[in-house]
Scaffold this motif. Structure first.
Motif, PDB file in Angstrom:
ATOM      1  N   LEU A   1       3.077  15.335   1.188  1.00 35.76           N
ATOM      2  CA  LEU A   1       2.444  16.762   0.748  1.00 35.76           C
ATOM      3  C   LEU A   1       3.031  17.832   0.897  1.00 35.76           C
ATOM      4  O   LEU A   1       2.929  18.983   0.336  1.00 35.76           O
ATOM      5  CB  LEU A   1       1.004  16.667   1.039  1.00 35.76           C
ATOM      6  CG  LEU A   1       0.139  15.320   0.707  1.00 35.76           C
ATOM      7  CD1 LEU A   1      -1.174  15.394   1.206  1.00 35.76           C
ATOM      8  CD2 LEU A   1       0.087  15.056  -0.744  1.00 35.76           C
ATOM      9  N   THR A   2       3.992  17.836   1.756  1.00 33.56           N
ATOM     10  CA  THR A   2       4.869  19.140   2.300  1.00 33.56           C
ATOM     11  C   THR A   2       6.012  19.157   2.054  1.00 33.56           C
ATOM     12  O   THR A   2       6.830  20.140   1.907  1.00 33.56           O
ATOM     13  CB  THR A   2       4.658  19.216   3.839  1.00 33.56           C
ATOM     14  OG1 THR A   2       5.149  18.217   4.577  1.00 33.56           O
ATOM     15  CG2 THR A   2       3.167  19.716   4.261  1.00 33.56           C
ATOM     16  N   ASP A   3       6.728  18.045   1.636  1.00 32.31           N
ATOM     17  CA  ASP A   3       8.263  18.032   1.344  1.00 32.31           C
ATOM     18  C   ASP A   3       8.534  17.835   0.049  1.00 32.31           C
ATOM     19  O   ASP A   3       7.944  17.299  -0.918  1.00 32.31           O
ATOM     20  CB  ASP A   3       8.741  16.333   1.909  1.00 32.31           C
ATOM     21  CG  ASP A   3      10.253  16.442   1.950  1.00 32.31           C
ATOM     22  OD1 ASP A   3      10.763  16.719   0.753  1.00 32.31           O
ATOM     23  OD2 ASP A   3      10.723  16.124   3.039  1.00 32.31           O
ATOM     24  N   ASP A   4       9.316  18.696  -0.815  1.00 34.74           N
ATOM     25  CA  ASP A   4       9.629  18.552  -2.095  1.00 34.74           C
ATOM     26  C   ASP A   4      10.017  17.260  -2.577  1.00 34.74           C
ATOM     27  O   ASP A   4       9.867  17.041  -3.959  1.00 34.74           O
ATOM     28  CB  ASP A   4      10.956  19.708  -2.406  1.00 34.74           C
ATOM     29  CG  ASP A   4      10.466  21.091  -1.937  1.00 34.74           C
ATOM     30  OD1 ASP A   4       9.294  21.376  -1.972  1.00 34.74           O
ATOM     31  OD2 ASP A   4      11.233  21.788  -1.753  1.00 34.74           O
ATOM     32  N   GLU A   5      10.591  16.544  -1.955  1.00 36.13           N
ATOM     33  CA  GLU A   5      11.076  15.071  -2.428  1.00 36.13           C
ATOM     34  C   GLU A   5       9.816  14.067  -2.450  1.00 36.13           C
ATOM     35  O   GLU A   5       9.944  13.095  -3.028  1.00 36.13           O
ATOM     36  CB  GLU A   5      12.017  14.420  -1.633  1.00 36.13           C
ATOM     37  CG  GLU A   5      13.293  14.901  -1.720  1.00 36.13           C
ATOM     38  CD  GLU A   5      14.344  14.375  -1.012  1.00 36.13           C
ATOM     39  OE1 GLU A   5      15.429  13.823  -1.796  1.00 36.13           O
ATOM     40  OE2 GLU A   5      14.271  14.119   0.383  1.00 36.13           O
ATOM     41  N   VAL A   6       8.713  14.489  -2.076  1.00 34.32           N
ATOM     42  CA  VAL A   6       7.464  13.834  -2.066  1.00 34.32           C
ATOM     43  C   VAL A   6       7.707  12.203  -1.530  1.00 34.32           C
ATOM     44  O   VAL A   6       7.556  11.315  -2.131  1.00 34.32           O
ATOM     45  CB  VAL A   6       6.873  13.898  -3.126  1.00 34.32           C
ATOM     46  CG1 VAL A   6       5.193  13.022  -3.109  1.00 34.32           C
ATOM     47  CG2 VAL A   6       6.618  14.945  -3.831  1.00 34.32           C
TER      48      VAL A   6
ATOM     49  N   MET B   1       0.824  -1.047   0.158  1.00 38.83           N
ATOM     50  CA  MET B   1      -0.122   0.107  -0.184  1.00 38.83           C
ATOM     51  C   MET B   1       1.025   1.132  -0.155  1.00 38.83           C
ATOM     52  O   MET B   1       1.879   1.350   0.631  1.00 38.83           O
ATOM     53  CB  MET B   1      -0.789   0.036   1.106  1.00 38.83           C
ATOM     54  CG  MET B   1      -1.788   1.371   1.561  1.00 38.83           C
ATOM     55  SD  MET B   1      -2.889   1.214   2.974  1.00 38.83           S
ATOM     56  CE  MET B   1      -2.973  -0.513   3.609  1.00 38.83           C
ATOM     57  N   VAL B   2       0.345   2.316  -0.880  1.00 39.21           N
ATOM     58  CA  VAL B   2       1.240   3.600  -0.919  1.00 39.21           C
ATOM     59  C   VAL B   2       0.235   4.605  -0.350  1.00 39.21           C
ATOM     60  O   VAL B   2      -0.782   4.638  -0.977  1.00 39.21           O
ATOM     61  CB  VAL B   2       1.772   3.861  -2.326  1.00 39.21           C
ATOM     62  CG1 VAL B   2       2.415   5.039  -2.379  1.00 39.21           C
ATOM     63  CG2 VAL B   2       2.458   2.436  -2.794  1.00 39.21           C
ATOM     64  N   ILE B   3       0.878   5.283   0.507  1.00 38.30           N
ATOM     65  CA  ILE B   3       0.054   6.364   1.140  1.00 38.30           C
ATOM     66  C   ILE B   3       0.855   7.877   0.853  1.00 38.30           C
ATOM     67  O   ILE B   3       2.051   7.872   1.153  1.00 38.30           O
ATOM     68  CB  ILE B   3      -0.028   6.204   2.634  1.00 38.30           C
ATOM     69  CG1 ILE B   3      -0.882   4.920   2.928  1.00 38.30           C
ATOM     70  CG2 ILE B   3      -0.793   7.471   3.112  1.00 38.30           C
ATOM     71  CD1 ILE B   3      -0.962   4.347   4.238  1.00 38.30           C
ATOM     72  N   ALA B   4       0.245   8.882   0.426  1.00 38.27           N
ATOM     73  CA  ALA B   4       0.703  10.085   0.388  1.00 38.27           C
ATOM     74  C   ALA B   4       0.314  10.813   1.904  1.00 38.27           C
ATOM     75  O   ALA B   4      -0.624  11.436   1.804  1.00 38.27           O
ATOM     76  CB  ALA B   4       0.192  10.835  -0.718  1.00 38.27           C
ATOM     77  N   ALA B   5       1.162  10.630   2.901  1.00 37.58           N
ATOM     78  CA  ALA B   5       0.548  11.337   4.108  1.00 37.58           C
ATOM     79  C   ALA B   5       1.097  12.616   4.058  1.00 37.58           C
ATOM     80  O   ALA B   5       1.663  13.178   3.046  1.00 37.58           O
ATOM     81  CB  ALA B   5       1.359  10.485   5.291  1.00 37.58           C
ATOM     82  N   ARG B   6       0.805  13.381   5.163  1.00 36.75           N
ATOM     83  CA  ARG B   6       1.295  14.681   5.347  1.00 36.75           C
ATOM     84  C   ARG B   6       2.509  15.065   4.990  1.00 36.75           C
ATOM     85  O   ARG B   6       2.969  16.213   4.043  1.00 36.75           O
ATOM     86  CB  ARG B   6       0.995  15.278   6.826  1.00 36.75           C
ATOM     87  CG  ARG B   6       1.684  16.746   7.110  1.00 36.75           C
ATOM     88  CD  ARG B   6       1.209  17.204   8.385  1.00 36.75           C
ATOM     89  NE  ARG B   6      -0.199  17.241   8.838  1.00 36.75           N
ATOM     90  CZ  ARG B   6      -0.602  16.849   9.870  1.00 36.75           C
ATOM     91  NH1 ARG B   6       0.124  16.826  10.872  1.00 36.75           N
ATOM     92  NH2 ARG B   6      -1.714  16.844  10.130  1.00 36.75           N
ATOM     93  N   GLN B   7       3.780  14.373   5.334  1.00 33.39           N
ATOM     94  CA  GLN B   7       5.204  14.507   5.134  1.00 33.39           C
ATOM     95  C   GLN B   7       5.396  14.420   3.464  1.00 33.39           C
ATOM     96  O   GLN B   7       6.170  15.497   2.856  1.00 33.39           O
ATOM     97  CB  GLN B   7       5.995  13.411   5.415  1.00 33.39           C
ATOM     98  CG  GLN B   7       7.396  13.624   5.166  1.00 33.39           C
ATOM     99  CD  GLN B   7       8.407  12.921   5.930  1.00 33.39           C
ATOM    100  OE1 GLN B   7       8.108  11.833   6.762  1.00 33.39           O
ATOM    101  NE2 GLN B   7       9.760  12.771   5.746  1.00 33.39           N
TER     102      GLN B   7
END
Length: 75
Positions: free
Chosen positions: A9-14, A1-7
């Protein structure tokens, strides 16, 4: 599973959160930069020519996999 968590969405490296299985074991979680997601998907999930540990063993001290042959230290 892959999650786009807060980090992610806020970090340039995603740095996406990747969870194996139920994710209860800390070794079943890691972050990888978005540009490495296709490599992970192809090699671990589709072809099975590499396993989770090939990636997890190369996670930097900040908990993020940035690629093979790249420094694992902080940015």
């Amino acid at each position: 599973m892959v999650i786009a968590a807060r980090q992610a969405l806020t970090d340039d490296e995603v740095p996406l959160l990747v969870i194996r299985g139920d994710g209860r074991d800390p070794h079943d979680r890691m972050r990888l930069v978005a540009v490495e997601l296709a490599s992970f998907e192809t090699n671990v999930v589709q072809l099975s020519n590499l396993d989770w540990e090939h990636y997890a063993d190369r996670v930097g001290p900040d908990g993020i996999f940035r690629g093979f042959g790249k420094p694992t230290g902080d940015r």
